[in-house]
Design an enzyme around this catalytic site. Structure first.
Site, PDB file in Angstrom:
ATOM      1  N   HIS A 265     -22.927 -33.739  84.019  1.00 40.64           N
ATOM      2  CA  HIS A 265     -23.967 -32.927  84.650  1.00 40.64           C
ATOM      3  C   HIS A 265     -24.480 -33.612  85.919  1.00 40.64           C
ATOM      4  O   HIS A 265     -24.459 -33.034  87.009  1.00 40.64           O
ATOM      5  CB  HIS A 265     -25.114 -32.688  83.666  1.00 40.64           C
ATOM      6  CG  HIS A 265     -26.231 -31.870  84.228  1.00 40.64           C
ATOM      7  ND1 HIS A 265     -26.347 -30.515  84.011  1.00 40.64           N
ATOM      8  CD2 HIS A 265     -27.266 -32.204  85.038  1.00 40.64           C
ATOM      9  CE1 HIS A 265     -27.406 -30.061  84.655  1.00 40.64           C
ATOM     10  NE2 HIS A 265     -27.989 -31.073  85.286  1.00 40.64           N
ATOM     11  N   GLU A 266     -24.922 -34.851  85.753  1.00 41.29           N
ATOM     12  CA  GLU A 266     -25.487 -35.550  86.911  1.00 41.29           C
ATOM     13  C   GLU A 266     -24.413 -35.824  87.965  1.00 41.29           C
ATOM     14  O   GLU A 266     -24.702 -35.853  89.151  1.00 41.29           O
ATOM     15  CB  GLU A 266     -26.179 -36.851  86.467  1.00 41.29           C
ATOM     16  CG  GLU A 266     -27.344 -36.644  85.476  1.00 41.29           C
ATOM     17  CD  GLU A 266     -28.423 -35.657  85.943  1.00 41.29           C
ATOM     18  OE1 GLU A 266     -28.624 -35.527  87.166  1.00 41.29           O
ATOM     19  OE2 GLU A 266     -29.052 -35.006  85.075  1.00 41.29           O
ATOM     20  N   HIS A 269     -24.339 -33.043  90.367  1.00 41.63           N
ATOM     21  CA  HIS A 269     -25.386 -33.215  91.385  1.00 41.63           C
ATOM     22  C   HIS A 269     -24.954 -34.276  92.396  1.00 41.63           C
ATOM     23  O   HIS A 269     -25.133 -34.129  93.595  1.00 41.63           O
ATOM     24  CB  HIS A 269     -26.697 -33.662  90.736  1.00 41.63           C
ATOM     25  CG  HIS A 269     -27.417 -32.586  89.968  1.00 41.63           C
ATOM     26  ND1 HIS A 269     -27.805 -31.408  90.538  1.00 41.63           N
ATOM     27  CD2 HIS A 269     -27.848 -32.541  88.677  1.00 41.63           C
ATOM     28  CE1 HIS A 269     -28.445 -30.658  89.622  1.00 41.63           C
ATOM     29  NE2 HIS A 269     -28.472 -31.325  88.485  1.00 41.63           N
ATOM     30  N   GLU A 295     -28.241 -27.088  91.030  1.00 44.28           N
ATOM     31  CA  GLU A 295     -27.972 -27.037  89.586  1.00 44.28           C
ATOM     32  C   GLU A 295     -26.638 -26.344  89.290  1.00 44.28           C
ATOM     33  O   GLU A 295     -25.973 -26.676  88.317  1.00 44.28           O
ATOM     34  CB  GLU A 295     -29.129 -26.320  88.870  1.00 44.28           C
ATOM     35  CG  GLU A 295     -29.049 -26.338  87.359  1.00 44.28           C
ATOM     36  CD  GLU A 295     -29.307 -27.700  86.721  1.00 44.28           C
ATOM     37  OE1 GLU A 295     -29.579 -28.673  87.454  1.00 44.28           O
ATOM     38  OE2 GLU A 295     -29.201 -27.789  85.481  1.00 44.28           O
TER      39      GLU A 295
HETATM   40 CO    CO Z   1     -29.511 -30.733  86.756  1.00 44.97          CO
END
Ligand code: CO
Length: 501
Positions: A265-266, A269, A295
């Site tokens: 997830h990160e 980003h 996101e």
């Molecule tokens: Co996020």
């Protein structure tokens, strides 16, 4: 001063603001990763000091009418395309900031910095009353903020606009109620079914050092640049920075899959930050048009790629080759089922793809009610628990796992939560578009090849920064404006293969 000179001056001023922001971000990163507990008071003051300076410098952008003149030149068509984007977006942010007094900005920053400590203690003690009065102060200040920023329909509009420029509360309500009506009955059907998992990874003890090494290896294979970023650990994983990207994950020795999904997830980003054009550092051309777009990048890698069957095939091999404690008996089917188990649960950050958006919808409905004064802070826990029962069919046993679980409200981030669901909706549409344009996606994923997908995202999303408004960016790239269709289709197609739905 001629226009070129003015543009140069603007560029210098934007760099100064970016430099202060950089310092503030590093302080926040350090606070979450390394800072000893007693450092929090002075850290709150330092961060508040910087936010005051940033505010001052933002207002000073229009000294001697610098920004107004440039904005007039933009409207007359006197700027290049890049210059026009920089001026348009800087003007938008300036106008917003100019409506807030420096005193208000400093007070809010100080209050929310301290509130995070109050929230942490209240959460540890499972005591909402400890946090309630502070939350009330924050809600009051959010209402004031909305008044300063001005609104026509609801005070929630200008707050939402701070995170997702261009999005309205009304449009959000439509998207979310459509999604809620799709998800609630689906979850109801799935809730009493269970998937057959014979070799579970969860529960197996894998040393944190081994997990860390594995996570790093996976990041490298995806193309995360360790010359321009780090991976550390924090209680609540997050990402900060642009060419100095700090991503964090968290390790639990008996839950490898959780550290891995936080990392993916990160990483999404982080890859976005690394893909923003560094030559435009400090300007809107090197920033995201909205948090929802940011996101979408994390959810795309975490879910659409990281929980897909072909990727799972590759991941199974990686685990068997690199982690001693993972047995050869682990199969792709097993891992795929484990990664995609749907189960209504209490904690948002650990929720599966199907139930996740209901956690967001609940928060959106509640914070909107708080801001619009339909709900008193003291009644928030009961309202929270009622919605969890209604939408997810689960009973909330305590406030620690309920209304006190998220940091956002203590940070004063009202209007932030919806961007998580926007991210999911954008991600689903981007995924569908990528699959239309690259026909070997599944083959690539099962071989651990990610560069073509990353290049696609860099070309279509990352390198554009704020060139386009979010809704235009999505329409340009995917051919249509934001809808819930692609997400619903994705969920139906995927979970039909796992559950009887
Ligand atoms: Co996020």
């Amino acid at each position: 001063m001629n226009t070129n000179k003015k543009l140069e001056t603007l560029d210098e001023k934007l760099k100064e603001i970016a430099n202060l922001g950089h310092a503030s971000k590093l302080m926040s990163w350090d606070r979450e990763v390394y800072m000893p507990e007693s450092g929090s008071k002075h850290r709150a003051e330092s961060i508040s000091e910087l936010s005051g300076l940033i505010h001052q410098k933002t207002l000073a952008l229009d000294e001697n009418n610098l920004l107004s003149d440039l904005n007039a030149a933009r409207k007359d068509g006197g700027l290049s395309e890049d210059e026009a984007v920089i001026v348009r977006e800087t003007w938008r942010e300036y106008e917003r900031e100019a409506k807030l007094s420096e005193e208000f900005v400093r007070n809010l920053s100080q209050l929310t910095s301290e509130a995070q400590d109050v929230w942490r203690k209240a959460r540890a003690n499972n005591d909402f009353l400890q946090f309630g009065p502070t939350l009330e102060e924050i809600v009051d200040m959010q209402r004031k903020k909305a008044e300063y920023l001005e609104f026509e329909t609801t005070p929630y509009d200008p707050l939402l606009d701070g995170f997702e420029p261009g999005m309205s509360t009304e449009k959000t309500e439509k998207l979310f109620s459509d999604l809620r009506d799709f998800l609630v009955p689906l979850i109801d059907k799935v809730s009493d079914q269970s998937l057959d998992i014979t070799h579970s990874i969860t529960g197996k003890e894998i040393r944190k050092e081994d997990q860390k090494a594995f996570n790093k290896e996976i990041l490298e294979k995806f193309g995360y640049d360790f010359q321009a970023g780090r991976l550390d650990a924090s209680t609540h994983p997050f990402t900060l920075g642009s060419q100095d990207v700090r991503i964090t994950t968290r390790y639990d020795k008996s839950d490898l899959l959780s550290s891995l999904s936080f990392t993916l997830h990160e990483m999404g980003h982080g890859l976005y930050e690394q893909g923003l054009p560094d030559k435009n550092y400090g300007t809107p051309l090197a920033r995201e048009p909205s948090l929802g777009i940011h996101e979408s990048q994390s959810r795309l890698w975490e879910n659409h790629i990281g929980r897909s069957q072909p990727f799972t095939k590759w991941l199974t091999r990686q685990m068997q080759e690199n982690l001693q404690s993972v047995s050869d008996e682990l199969t792709t089917d097993n891992l795929y089922r484990e990664l995609n188990t749907v189960e209504p649960s209490l904690i948002r950050t650990e929720a599966d793809e199907v139930t996740y958006n209901l956690h967001i919808i609940i928060r959106f409905e509640l914070e909107k009610a708080l801001i619009e004064e339909g709900l008193a802070v003291e009644n928030l826990p009961a309202a929270w628990n009622k919605k969890y029962e209604e939408y997810l069919g689960i009973e909330v046993p305590n406030n620690k796992q309920g209304v006190l679980q998220d940091i956002h409200w203590s940070q004063g981030s009202f209007g932030y939560f919806p961007t998580y669901t926007f991210g999911n909706l954008y991600a689903a549409k981007l995924d569908a578009t990528i699959r239309e344009e690259i026909d070997t996606v599944d083959e690539q994923l099962s071989n651990g090849t990610f560069d073509e997908i990353l290049s696609w995202l860099q070309d279509n999303i990352h390198k554009e920064g704020m060139r386009y408004k979010t809704e235009d960016l999505i329409e340009n790239v995917t051919g249509e404006p934001l809808k819930t269709d692609a997400f619903k289709q994705y969920i139906e197609d995927k979970y039909r293969g796992l559950y009887d739905i």
